[in-house]
Design an enzyme around this catalytic site. Structure first.
Site, PDB file in Angstrom:
ATOM      1  N   HIS A 134       0.860  -1.184   0.000  1.00 27.09           N
ATOM      2  CA  HIS A 134       0.000   0.000   0.000  1.00 27.09           C
ATOM      3  C   HIS A 134       0.898   1.236   0.000  1.00 27.09           C
ATOM      4  CE1 HIS A 134      -3.192   2.668   1.759  1.00 27.09           C
ATOM      5  NE2 HIS A 134      -2.149   3.181   2.386  1.00 27.09           N
ATOM      6  N   LEU A 135       0.581   2.229  -0.840  1.00 25.89           N
ATOM      7  CA  LEU A 135       1.388   3.440  -0.924  1.00 25.89           C
ATOM      8  C   LEU A 135       0.503   4.675  -0.736  1.00 25.89           C
ATOM      9  CD1 LEU A 135       3.543   2.484  -4.045  1.00 25.89           C
ATOM     10  CD2 LEU A 135       4.314   2.514  -1.661  1.00 25.89           C
ATOM     11  N   SER A 190      -5.451  10.116  -0.031  1.00 29.02           N
ATOM     12  CA  SER A 190      -5.523   9.156  -1.118  1.00 29.02           C
ATOM     13  C   SER A 190      -4.335   8.217  -1.058  1.00 29.02           C
ATOM     14  CB  SER A 190      -5.546   9.869  -2.481  1.00 29.02           C
ATOM     15  OG  SER A 190      -5.667   8.934  -3.536  1.00 29.02           O
ATOM     16  N   SER A 191      -4.535   7.012  -1.601  1.00 29.62           N
ATOM     17  CA  SER A 191      -3.455   6.027  -1.597  1.00 29.62           C
ATOM     18  C   SER A 191      -3.662   5.052  -2.744  1.00 29.62           C
ATOM     19  CB  SER A 191      -3.422   5.272  -0.266  1.00 29.62           C
ATOM     20  OG  SER A 191      -4.626   4.546  -0.097  1.00 29.62           O
ATOM     21  N   SER A 192      -2.643   4.253  -2.990  1.00 30.49           N
ATOM     22  CA  SER A 192      -2.730   3.172  -3.962  1.00 30.49           C
ATOM     23  C   SER A 192      -2.718   1.859  -3.187  1.00 30.49           C
ATOM     24  CB  SER A 192      -1.554   3.229  -4.948  1.00 30.49           C
ATOM     25  OG  SER A 192      -1.659   2.197  -5.917  1.00 30.49           O
TER      26      SER A 192
END
Length: 366
Positions: A78-79, A87-89
């Protein structure tokens, strides 16, 4: 293409192939059609930078970091993609599990709640075609960034700035709805915009529910065996409000007693699922070595030296302990042994094989 850019593209392609091979080998991708989609979409286009925090503060990792950036982007992690953590990826393995749970044949129309970086919308676009994909996010800046990245990658799904609680009726009805943000209750609008037989895949608390709509409008399904820790659909309380609540918990005068369970129960992955499902508005954290719990109603608790001290409008830790005790008494059931049934009466959680609900989800606040 300049040599540095060509070299970056070659390295990214190699890293992408390695990531997808690992996802397949580890059983996270089992559908060849999704394997092809993950292989076709370069994640680095959607994560041009991410933020990493440590004791020294927050640092930016981007293409100037070279191998460090690409290695992280093409890892199953997770980034965080915005400095304010809005927000994240998501880790690719979790994305794959949720996408495969949609059980798409290839011609469905899908609504995504939470555009974020645009990476999930790209995967859906690759699998179904961009014309079949609608994605909404409440943040105009995130939508604009995602649109630019998607176009760079060659995809033009319908993106809109909208509150995901309301779905997106203008482009419905849909065969599937997938959310990439945490909820604690399935919005009624999603079911209303879903065709009979359609599926919803959404995080609920720290789990992922998969429910299918029946001919009568009700929906039912089970939780996946995977854990999921997503950012919430709605904004968290303002940081200063949370900070004030934490200070009250740390310093407030309340009623003390020996605790039944300490805050380590939140580090048990399966226990956390049940706690987040039954007490979704409780926030537990450690501040200067002291465990505190706070709730929006003003309830607070402080755990130290074998004692819990509670104050405010309610008894937050007593409620947490009661929920944890119920889960233990039920035999510590894992996520996948829980079912969700959505009807006009409410949204009820059952244990597999049992006819009576064990918990009713609380509706979203207005």
């Amino acid at each position: 293409m300049s040599e540095p850019r060509a070299s970056l593209a070659r390295q990214a392609a190699g890293d992408l192939d390695k990531l997808v091979s690992e996802l397949v080998a580890n059983g996270h991708i089992t559908d060849p059609r999704w394997q092809a989609a993950f292989s076709a979409v370069p994640r680095h286009l959607f994560v041009p930078r991410f933020y990493r925090g440590d004791q020294q503060g927050t640092s930016i990792v981007d293409s100037t970091a070279g191998d460090q950036w690409l290695s992280a982007v093409y890892s199953d992690i997770h980034l965080v993609t915005t400095e304010d953590v809005r927000s994240s990826s998501t880790a690719p393995s979790l994305m794959a599990g949720m996408l495969q749970a949609l059980e798409l044949s290839g011609n469905e129309r899908v609504l995504e709640i939470g555009t974020g970086t645009g990476y999930n919308a790209a995967l859906l676009s690759e699998r179904l075609g961009p014309d079949q994909v609608v994605s909404v996010d409440i943040d105009p800046e995130l939508v604009a960034q995602a649109r630019s990245r998607l176009e760079t990658a060659g995809y033009r799904p319908l993106l809109a700035v909208a509150d995901g609680v309301n779905g997106y009726p203008d482009a419905g009805p849909y065969d599937a709805v997938i959310a990439t943000c945490r909820l604690d209750y399935v919005p009624a609008a999603w079911l209303q915009q879903l065709r009979p037989g359609g599926v919803i895949v959404t995080p609920l608390g720290a789990g992922v529910a998969v429910v299918r709509k029946g001919a009568t409008g009700e929906a039912a399904g089970q939780f996946l065996p995977i854990s999921a820790y997503f950012m919430p659909l709605r904004h968290q309380p303002e940081p200063e409000v949370v900070g004030e609540a934490i200070q009250v918990a740390l310093n407030g005068v309340g009623v003390s007693r020996a605790y039944r369970f300490d805050a380590s129960i939140y580090r048990d992955n399966e226990a956390r699922f049940w706690l987040d499902l039954t007490s979704p508005d409780v926030r537990v954290m450690t501040v200067d070595g002291v465990s505190v719990a706070i709730r929006p109603d003003g309830s607070w608790a402080r755990l130290a030296d074998g004692l819990v001290t509670q104050g405010g409008a309610g008894t937050v830790w007593s409620d947490v302990e009661a929920a944890h005790g119920d889960w233990l008494a039920a035999g510590r059931p894992p996520r996948e042994e829980h079912r969700l049934v959505i009807s006009d009466a409410g949204q009820d959680v059952f244990l597999v094989g049992r006819s009576s609900p064990i918990h009713r989800l609380k509706p979203l606040p207005d």
